[in-house]
Design an enzyme around this catalytic site. Structure first.
Site, mmCIF file in Angstrom:
data_model
loop_
_atom_site.group_PDB
_atom_site.id
_atom_site.type_symbol
_atom_site.label_atom_id
_atom_site.label_comp_id
_atom_site.label_asym_id
_atom_site.label_seq_id
_atom_site.Cartn_x
_atom_site.Cartn_y
_atom_site.Cartn_z
ATOM 1 N N HIS A 116 -23.071 126.758 -97.119
ATOM 2 C CA HIS A 116 -21.971 126.371 -98.004
ATOM 3 C C HIS A 116 -22.134 124.969 -98.578
ATOM 4 C CE1 HIS A 116 -19.373 129.472 -95.663
ATOM 5 N NE2 HIS A 116 -20.125 130.043 -96.586
ATOM 6 N N CYS A 127 -23.649 118.775 -116.486
ATOM 7 C CA CYS A 127 -25.093 118.589 -116.661
ATOM 8 C C CYS A 127 -25.897 118.934 -115.409
ATOM 9 C CB CYS A 127 -25.389 117.158 -117.092
ATOM 10 S SG CYS A 127 -25.027 115.898 -115.832
ATOM 11 N N CYS A 175 -18.425 112.324 -114.436
ATOM 12 C CA CYS A 175 -19.869 112.177 -114.250
ATOM 13 C C CYS A 175 -20.365 110.989 -115.075
ATOM 14 C CB CYS A 175 -20.582 113.457 -114.683
ATOM 15 S SG CYS A 175 -22.391 113.316 -114.730
#
Length: 267
Positions: A116, A127, A175
């Site tokens: 996981h 991205c 990000c």
């Protein structure tokens, strides 16, 4: 029953090992389910909720801001160390863990599939960039000093019990490469486990002499399927778990005991 577990482990040269939350409770990381396999708390964040709601992401990371510091400070316990010692003897070709805490590797295990994912990384859903959670954590603290000062109860997988708080004020940075949504590099409920991890685990089951489950109720299909496959192939399966498992009817041996205590003889 402990002698039966000892005979099972020492009597099979190649063990496929599957671990769950019960393997890490002795390290201070809470588990999700009670002895009957039912949820102890409300179901964790789902992939759809996280990706579909900015409010859900703010709530997740506000709680994670407090919970990550606790899970990242956790140390391996004797269950992790025992399995690492067994691998060092050449007895565990592959260990598959449902945990995201990285404690098997910290204990010295090398042949590990993090089914996981790992909580110490983030992935950009735009991205695909991978980021360090440590650096992201520092940025969360910088942007949200008032939240970082709050007290909260310890919850599974780096979560924290934080309620009755205005999460709308929480700032989640995007990000740095593309401005996209950052998500913990773990598999949320409703999200698929990467195929290469599943295939590696199935291959190891086929090559193994037996299967050992440590600290998992197997209520989630992502782990249960490997025990089901082993049983289909006629390979014996044993489990150490406090409480029932989804695979109780498939097990050749079941020991209801603390994982660290049950495996300590390997040390």
């Amino acid at each position: 029953m402990l002698s039966a577990l000892r005979d099972f482990i020492l009597g099979h040269e190649r063990l496929f090992v599957l671990t769950g939350a019960g393997c890490s409770t002795a390290s201070g990381i809470p588990d999700y389910r009670d002895g009957l396999g039912a949820w102890k708390r409300r179901q964790p964040m789902t992939f759809a909720a996280f990706m579909g709601s900015e409010a859900a992401r703010k709530r997740y990371f506000a709680r994670s801001l407090l919970g990550f510091s606790k899970i990242s400070a956790a140390e391996p316990n004797d269950a992790h160390r025992a399995l690492a010692a067994l691998e060092a003897r050449g007895r565990i070709p592959l260990l598959v863990t449902q945990n995201v805490d990285g404690l098997h590797q910290a204990a010295g295990s090398q042949n590990v599939v993090d089914l996981h994912g790992r909580i110490d990384g983030l992935r950009c859903m735009g991205c695909g960039a991978i980021l360090s959670r440590e650096k992201f954590q520092a940025e969360l603290v910088r942007l949200n000093p008032d939240f970082a000062a709050l007290e909260a109860g310890h919850a599974p997988d780096g979560d924290a019990d934080l309620e009755d708080v205005d999460f709308s004020r929480f700032v989640v940075p995007p990000c740095p490469a593309c401005g996209g949504v950052l998500k913990p590099d773990v598999v949320f409920f409703g999200e698929s486990v990467p195929r290469e991890r599943v295939e590696a685990a199935y291959a190891a089951v086929r090559e193994a002499d037996a299967v050992l489950v440590v600290g998992s109720s197997l209520m989630v299909y992502s782990g249960f399927r490997f025990v089901d496959e082993a049983a289909r192939l006629g390979k014996p399966c044993a489990a150490v778990n406090l409480g029932r498992t989804r695979a109780d009817g498939l097990l050749a041996l079941k020991l209801e005991a603390d994982c660290a205590e049950a495996l300590r003889f390997l040390l």
